[in-house]
Design a protein around this motif. Sequence first.
Motif, PDB file in Angstrom:
ATOM      1  N   PRO A  37       0.821  -1.222   0.000  1.00 30.04           N
ATOM      2  CA  PRO A  37       0.000   0.000   0.000  1.00 30.04           C
ATOM      3  C   PRO A  37       0.849   1.264   0.000  1.00 30.04           C
ATOM      4  O   PRO A  37       1.886   1.328   0.664  1.00 30.04           O
ATOM      5  N   GLN A  38       0.393   2.256  -0.754  1.00 27.48           N
ATOM      6  CA  GLN A  38       0.991   3.586  -0.734  1.00 27.48           C
ATOM      7  C   GLN A  38       0.088   4.488   0.099  1.00 27.48           C
ATOM      8  O   GLN A  38      -1.136   4.423  -0.024  1.00 27.48           O
ATOM      9  N   ILE A  39       0.666   5.324   0.926  1.00 24.16           N
ATOM     10  CA  ILE A  39      -0.134   6.106   1.865  1.00 24.16           C
ATOM     11  C   ILE A  39       0.215   7.587   1.812  1.00 24.16           C
ATOM     12  O   ILE A  39       1.291   7.975   1.359  1.00 24.16           O
ATOM     13  N   SER A  40      -0.739   8.395   2.275  1.00 24.25           N
ATOM     14  CA  SER A  40      -0.470   9.807   2.562  1.00 24.25           C
ATOM     15  C   SER A  40      -0.671   9.998   4.058  1.00 24.25           C
ATOM     16  O   SER A  40      -1.511   9.337   4.674  1.00 24.25           O
ATOM     17  N   ILE A  41       0.113  10.883   4.643  1.00 23.11           N
ATOM     18  CA  ILE A  41       0.031  11.146   6.090  1.00 23.11           C
ATOM     19  C   ILE A  41      -0.177  12.638   6.302  1.00 23.11           C
ATOM     20  O   ILE A  41       0.587  13.456   5.781  1.00 23.11           O
ATOM     21  N   ASN A  42      -1.212  12.978   7.039  1.00 21.13           N
ATOM     22  CA  ASN A  42      -1.488  14.377   7.374  1.00 21.13           C
ATOM     23  C   ASN A  42      -1.764  14.500   8.863  1.00 21.13           C
ATOM     24  O   ASN A  42      -2.156  13.519   9.519  1.00 21.13           O
ATOM     25  N   TYR A  43      -1.566  15.712   9.365  1.00 21.06           N
ATOM     26  CA  TYR A  43      -1.831  15.991  10.776  1.00 21.06           C
ATOM     27  C   TYR A  43      -2.926  17.058  10.867  1.00 21.06           C
ATOM     28  O   TYR A  43      -3.023  17.951  10.008  1.00 21.06           O
ATOM     29  N   GLN A  44      -3.735  16.947  11.894  1.00 23.78           N
ATOM     30  CA  GLN A  44      -4.793  17.945  12.088  1.00 23.78           C
ATOM     31  C   GLN A  44      -5.020  18.157  13.576  1.00 23.78           C
ATOM     32  O   GLN A  44      -5.133  17.198  14.347  1.00 23.78           O
ATOM     33  N   ASP A  45      -5.075  19.426  13.959  1.00 32.32           N
ATOM     34  CA  ASP A  45      -5.367  19.751  15.356  1.00 32.32           C
ATOM     35  C   ASP A  45      -6.814  19.391  15.672  1.00 32.32           C
ATOM     36  O   ASP A  45      -7.714  19.561  14.836  1.00 32.32           O
ATOM     37  N   ILE A  46      -7.043  18.908  16.870  1.00 28.35           N
ATOM     38  CA  ILE A  46      -8.390  18.526  17.302  1.00 28.35           C
ATOM     39  C   ILE A  46      -9.103  19.744  17.874  1.00 28.35           C
ATOM     40  O   ILE A  46      -8.602  20.418  18.779  1.00 28.35           O
ATOM     41  N   ASP A  47     -10.260  20.040  17.320  1.00 27.94           N
ATOM     42  CA  ASP A  47     -11.097  21.108  17.882  1.00 27.94           C
ATOM     43  C   ASP A  47     -12.538  20.624  17.890  1.00 27.94           C
ATOM     44  O   ASP A  47     -12.833  19.481  17.549  1.00 27.94           O
ATOM     45  N   THR A  48     -13.448  21.493  18.239  1.00 26.50           N
ATOM     46  CA  THR A  48     -14.853  21.072  18.383  1.00 26.50           C
ATOM     47  C   THR A  48     -15.480  20.711  17.045  1.00 26.50           C
ATOM     48  O   THR A  48     -16.506  20.025  16.997  1.00 26.50           O
ATOM     49  N   GLN A  49     -14.859  21.150  15.935  1.00 28.40           N
ATOM     50  CA  GLN A  49     -15.412  20.875  14.621  1.00 28.40           C
ATOM     51  C   GLN A  49     -14.895  19.562  14.018  1.00 28.40           C
ATOM     52  O   GLN A  49     -15.400  19.101  13.004  1.00 28.40           O
ATOM     53  N   PHE A  50     -13.888  18.970  14.672  1.00 24.51           N
ATOM     54  CA  PHE A  50     -13.251  17.794  14.090  1.00 24.51           C
ATOM     55  C   PHE A  50     -14.159  16.581  14.159  1.00 24.51           C
ATOM     56  O   PHE A  50     -14.762  16.292  15.199  1.00 24.51           O
TER      57      PHE A  50
END
Length: 429
Positions: A319-332
Amino acid sequence: MIKSTIAEYIKQENLANTNETLIVGLSGGADSVALLLVLNELGYKCAAAHCNFHLRGEESNRDQKFAEELCHNYHIPIYIEHFDTTEYAVQNRISIEMAARDLRYSWFDKLVVEGKGDKIAIAHHRDDNIETLILNLARGTGLKGLTGIQPINGHIIRPILSISRQEVETYLKDKNQPYVTDSTNLEDEFARNKVRLNIIPALEQINTACQKNIQNTITYLNQVQLVYKKAIEEATSRVLKNNQIDIRLLFGEVSPQTLLYEICYPLGFNSAQIEDLFNTLESTESKIFFSEGYKILRNRGKLHIEPLKEVDTLEQRLPQISINYQDIDTQFQIPRDKNLACFDADLIDKDNLEFNKWQDGDYFVPYGMKGRKNISDFFIDNKYSAAQKESQWLLKHNSDIIWVVGKRIDNRFCITKATKRAIIIRILN
């Protein structure tokens, strides 16, 4: 002496006749120069083919010039080809040595297809044959690897395989014929050079006739190989019918594991795979093994051999993958996508992620549970077929399975109320 020996060897092995045009692979080294001159003296219609790999700077150009002048002096036509060997090696992710070999033989094939000659004569001699045997022994080999270099392989012939390097050099010295020396042959950086410069001299200290004795052994093993091949063909016909190996009949043969190896190895399965396959033969659980072109399903006392379909190939592709990061907030919100998984970023180091297939004893803690579960039990609960088990990828972080890809993540790494940042991993293929 060398001329009559080569003439007899060509006749004995049925390598060529005088009506054929032989293209000699001419590096400019002693062996290729001797081969070209002997064949020319024996009355064969000869041409030469020289590869400039551009690996040794001015020395490569020196070799080309020598080859051209030699052929001019003897009125022999010569073909020259230039290669960007380094670029080819990088593009194909192989060694320089392997790249040069691939390029050389591909071009030789082209010359024959284009009608420039009938056969390609390569200057492998007895010492090369012995070095090959020792290298194969060191790397691990079956009986075929102990039979050395073969005198005929398609349109490739090797007329001086029975001649030693010393005999070649003596012949050229008697003719007062110069040749060029590849400076890399004097360095022990490459495995073959290590054998030539270090191992064979050490063996000669044990027995000065060691090279002759090894060559005699190679000759003997080639005869043994003929007997062995016939026995394998007969045994294969008994156990393999309609692309199915009968496991009961296989175990009735003299050496079941050897026979299994000889059936499976030509299909692209390596030694480790075949050993694993053999070790599962008495199990009651279905299992699938893949090579690049075939799959073998062990089921109900039979090994079913099938060519791979496109879908099988896709299942085996890493498998080929992409990795992203996201801050957790009330909209997540965690996306509902089977090709995507979200984890607590503080618990995951992206550099320690890798994909594996399942093995006995693998376990994880399924999302929403507290206790661990064996992957094999997870497969049973979810009614996996044998094919689905073997095509299922697992994403590991260090030694922990964090995602049965497309199915369930591990509860220990999931996003919780305390999570501040998410790492989002998406499968691209």
